[in-house]
Design an enzyme around this catalytic site. Structure first.
Site, PDB file in Angstrom:
ATOM      1  N   LYS A  13       0.835  -1.210   0.000  1.00  0.00           N
ATOM      2  CA  LYS A  13       0.000   0.000   0.000  1.00  0.00           C
ATOM      3  C   LYS A  13       0.870   1.262   0.000  1.00  0.00           C
ATOM      4  CE  LYS A  13      -2.094  -1.238   3.851  1.00  0.00           C
ATOM      5  NZ  LYS A  13      -1.552  -2.581   4.142  1.00  0.00           N
ATOM      6  N   ARG A  84      -9.515   0.226   8.378  1.00  0.00           N
ATOM      7  CA  ARG A  84      -9.152  -1.171   8.570  1.00  0.00           C
ATOM      8  C   ARG A  84     -10.276  -1.946   9.245  1.00  0.00           C
ATOM      9  NH1 ARG A  84      -3.306  -0.123   8.251  1.00  0.00           N
ATOM     10  NH2 ARG A  84      -2.152  -2.052   8.131  1.00  0.00           N
ATOM     11  N   ARG A 123      11.854  -6.723   4.719  1.00  0.00           N
ATOM     12  CA  ARG A 123      11.780  -5.315   5.106  1.00  0.00           C
ATOM     13  C   ARG A 123      12.357  -5.106   6.509  1.00  0.00           C
ATOM     14  NH1 ARG A 123       5.975  -2.351   5.366  1.00  0.00           N
ATOM     15  NH2 ARG A 123       5.684  -3.908   7.004  1.00  0.00           N
ATOM     16  N   ARG A 125      11.021  -4.219   9.557  1.00  0.00           N
ATOM     17  CA  ARG A 125      10.587  -3.171  10.475  1.00  0.00           C
ATOM     18  C   ARG A 125      10.389  -3.790  11.874  1.00  0.00           C
ATOM     19  NH1 ARG A 125       5.496  -0.375   7.946  1.00  0.00           N
ATOM     20  NH2 ARG A 125       4.407  -1.764   9.378  1.00  0.00           N
ATOM     21  N   ARG A 136      -0.756 -10.401  12.339  1.00  0.00           N
ATOM     22  CA  ARG A 136      -1.305  -9.310  11.524  1.00  0.00           C
ATOM     23  C   ARG A 136      -2.149  -9.864  10.384  1.00  0.00           C
ATOM     24  NH1 ARG A 136       4.040  -6.093  10.320  1.00  0.00           N
ATOM     25  NH2 ARG A 136       2.743  -4.752   9.019  1.00  0.00           N
TER      26      ARG A 136
HETATM   27  P1  B4P Z   1       4.640  -1.627   1.992  1.00  0.00           P
HETATM   28  O1  B4P Z   1       4.295  -0.791   0.818  1.00  0.00           O
HETATM   29  O2  B4P Z   1       5.479  -1.028   3.079  1.00  0.00           O
HETATM   30  O3  B4P Z   1       3.354  -2.282   2.697  1.00  0.00           O
HETATM   31  P2  B4P Z   1       2.083  -1.691   3.397  1.00  0.00           P
HETATM   32  O4  B4P Z   1       0.955  -2.462   2.800  1.00  0.00           O
HETATM   33  O5  B4P Z   1       2.030  -0.197   3.311  1.00  0.00           O
HETATM   34  O6  B4P Z   1       2.385  -2.042   4.941  1.00  0.00           O
HETATM   35  P3  B4P Z   1       1.686  -2.295   6.314  1.00  0.00           P
HETATM   36  O7  B4P Z   1       0.249  -2.744   6.152  1.00  0.00           O
HETATM   37  O8  B4P Z   1       2.622  -3.221   7.000  1.00  0.00           O
HETATM   38  O9  B4P Z   1       1.740  -0.971   7.153  1.00  0.00           O
HETATM   39  P4  B4P Z   1       0.855   0.064   7.907  1.00  0.00           P
HETATM   40  O10 B4P Z   1       1.830   1.123   8.095  1.00  0.00           O
HETATM   41  O11 B4P Z   1      -0.411   0.395   7.183  1.00  0.00           O
HETATM   42  O12 B4P Z   1       5.344  -2.925   1.412  1.00  0.00           O
HETATM   43  C1  B4P Z   1       5.851  -3.971   2.232  1.00  0.00           C
HETATM   44  C2  B4P Z   1       7.203  -4.454   1.728  1.00  0.00           C
HETATM   45  O13 B4P Z   1       7.051  -5.079   0.462  1.00  0.00           O
HETATM   46  C3  B4P Z   1       8.223  -3.329   1.521  1.00  0.00           C
HETATM   47  O14 B4P Z   1       9.481  -3.771   1.968  1.00  0.00           O
HETATM   48  C4  B4P Z   1       8.224  -3.109   0.021  1.00  0.00           C
HETATM   49  O15 B4P Z   1       9.458  -2.640  -0.467  1.00  0.00           O
HETATM   50  C5  B4P Z   1       7.920  -4.490  -0.510  1.00  0.00           C
HETATM   51  N1  B4P Z   1       7.188  -4.461  -1.779  1.00  0.00           N
HETATM   52  C6  B4P Z   1       6.207  -3.595  -2.129  1.00  0.00           C
HETATM   53  N2  B4P Z   1       5.747  -3.882  -3.374  1.00  0.00           N
HETATM   54  C7  B4P Z   1       6.451  -4.987  -3.791  1.00  0.00           C
HETATM   55  C8  B4P Z   1       6.437  -5.782  -4.991  1.00  0.00           C
HETATM   56  N3  B4P Z   1       5.616  -5.500  -6.005  1.00  0.00           N
HETATM   57  N4  B4P Z   1       7.270  -6.839  -5.076  1.00  0.00           N
HETATM   58  C9  B4P Z   1       8.127  -7.128  -4.049  1.00  0.00           C
HETATM   59  N5  B4P Z   1       8.196  -6.415  -2.893  1.00  0.00           N
HETATM   60  C10 B4P Z   1       7.366  -5.356  -2.773  1.00  0.00           C
HETATM   61  O16 B4P Z   1       0.412  -0.590   9.318  1.00  0.00           O
HETATM   62  C11 B4P Z   1       1.283  -0.886  10.389  1.00  0.00           C
HETATM   63  C12 B4P Z   1       0.510  -1.123  11.704  1.00  0.00           C
HETATM   64  O17 B4P Z   1      -0.085   0.122  12.158  1.00  0.00           O
HETATM   65  C13 B4P Z   1      -0.687  -2.081  11.664  1.00  0.00           C
HETATM   66  O18 B4P Z   1      -0.293  -3.429  11.832  1.00  0.00           O
HETATM   67  C14 B4P Z   1      -1.547  -1.565  12.863  1.00  0.00           C
HETATM   68  O19 B4P Z   1      -1.074  -2.046  14.097  1.00  0.00           O
HETATM   69  C15 B4P Z   1      -1.342  -0.080  12.821  1.00  0.00           C
HETATM   70  N6  B4P Z   1      -2.408   0.618  12.053  1.00  0.00           N
HETATM   71  C16 B4P Z   1      -2.217   1.324  10.891  1.00  0.00           C
HETATM   72  N7  B4P Z   1      -3.389   1.808  10.435  1.00  0.00           N
HETATM   73  C17 B4P Z   1      -4.345   1.412  11.312  1.00  0.00           C
HETATM   74  C18 B4P Z   1      -5.767   1.571  11.356  1.00  0.00           C
HETATM   75  N8  B4P Z   1      -6.432   2.237  10.401  1.00  0.00           N
HETATM   76  N9  B4P Z   1      -6.448   1.013  12.398  1.00  0.00           N
HETATM   77  C19 B4P Z   1      -5.804   0.361  13.371  1.00  0.00           C
HETATM   78  N10 B4P Z   1      -4.464   0.153  13.379  1.00  0.00           N
HETATM   79  C20 B4P Z   1      -3.730   0.662  12.352  1.00  0.00           C
END
Ligand code: B4P
Length: 180
Positions: A13, A84, A123, A125, A136
């Site tokens: 995302k 979410r 990644r 983190r 998750r």
């Molecule tokens: P990202 O792009 O970082 O993934 P994301 O979906 O944004 O991440 P996530 O869901 O973990 O994070 P969020 O901050 O929302 O990609 C992941 C990895 O894959 C990266 O290393 C990237 O380089 C790689 N990648 C991307 N595209 C690729 C491809 N095509 N091929 C290969 N590799 C690829 O959430 C974090 C936490 O915050 C949640 O668990 C929750 O605790 C909290 N939170 C956030 N929003 C919330 C909400 N609305 N309600 C309640 N809790 C919430």
């Protein structure tokens, strides 16, 4: 235009948001980034959120809805990782309706679990260890996946296969949005 980007943790995302905000001149509203900024600042909210995020659970609806409400402006927005839960989706509709706005489309990045675990371990983190990742993913299934059906029923869902090169996925999203 107001867009949501929806998908399992690590589905890309944040990665795809970077291009979308430039292309459509949107304000990027990522609740994950906001929470990580609170943690980095050492705020009380950040301390509470860190304990929850490290377990792979969702931070409470009230907290994330409040963060979004404080940052909404007149520009179109890209909501990244929010909503979410169904309660968050309902709150977002109500907030937008106050200004006569609504969600136009929801991009659903569909990636299978094994690919997700691989990506997140690479990644590395703080919340990217295997036990937390598995939790998750089950939290996503139980609490966030119902949003797919919710937005499909509204005719807003754009289903995007989320594996392959980053640029190829960006192209699929462009194609889906440009036929609006
Ligand atoms: P990202 O792009 O970082 O993934 P994301 O979906 O944004 O991440 P996530 O869901 O973990 O994070 P969020 O901050 O929302 O990609 C992941 C990895 O894959 C990266 O290393 C990237 O380089 C790689 N990648 C991307 N595209 C690729 C491809 N095509 N091929 C290969 N590799 C690829 O959430 C974090 C936490 O915050 C949640 O668990 C929750 O605790 C909290 N939170 C956030 N929003 C919330 C909400 N609305 N309600 C309640 N809790 C919430």
């Amino acid at each position: 235009m107001n867009l949501i980007i929806l998908g399992a943790p690590g589905s890309g995302k944040g990665t795809q948001s970077a291009e979308l905000i430039n292309r459509y001149h949107l304000t990027h509203l990522s609740t994950g980034d906001m929470l990580r900024a609170e943690i980095a600042a050492g705020s009380e909210l950040g301390l509470a959120a860190k304990a929850i995020m490290d377990k792979g659970e969702l931070v409470s609806d009230d907290i994330v809805i409040g963060m979004i409400a404080n940052r909404l402006n007149d520009k179109g927005a890209l909501f990244d990782g929010f909503p979410r839960t169904i309660a968050q989706a309902d709150a977002l509709d109500a907030l937008l309706a106050q200004n006569g706005r609504r969600i136009d489309a929801v991009i659903y990045l569909d990636v299978d679990n094994e690919e997700i675990v691989k990506r997140m371990l690479a990644r590395g983190r703080a919340d990217d260890n295997e036990a937390t990742i598995r939790n998750r993913l089950s939290v996503f299934e139980a609490q966030t996946k119902p949003l797919v059906e919710h937005y499909r029923n509204q005719g807003k869902l754009r289903h995007i296969p989320g594996t392959g090169a980053v640029e190829a996925i960006a192209g699929r999203i462009r194609d889906a949005l440009d036929t609006e």
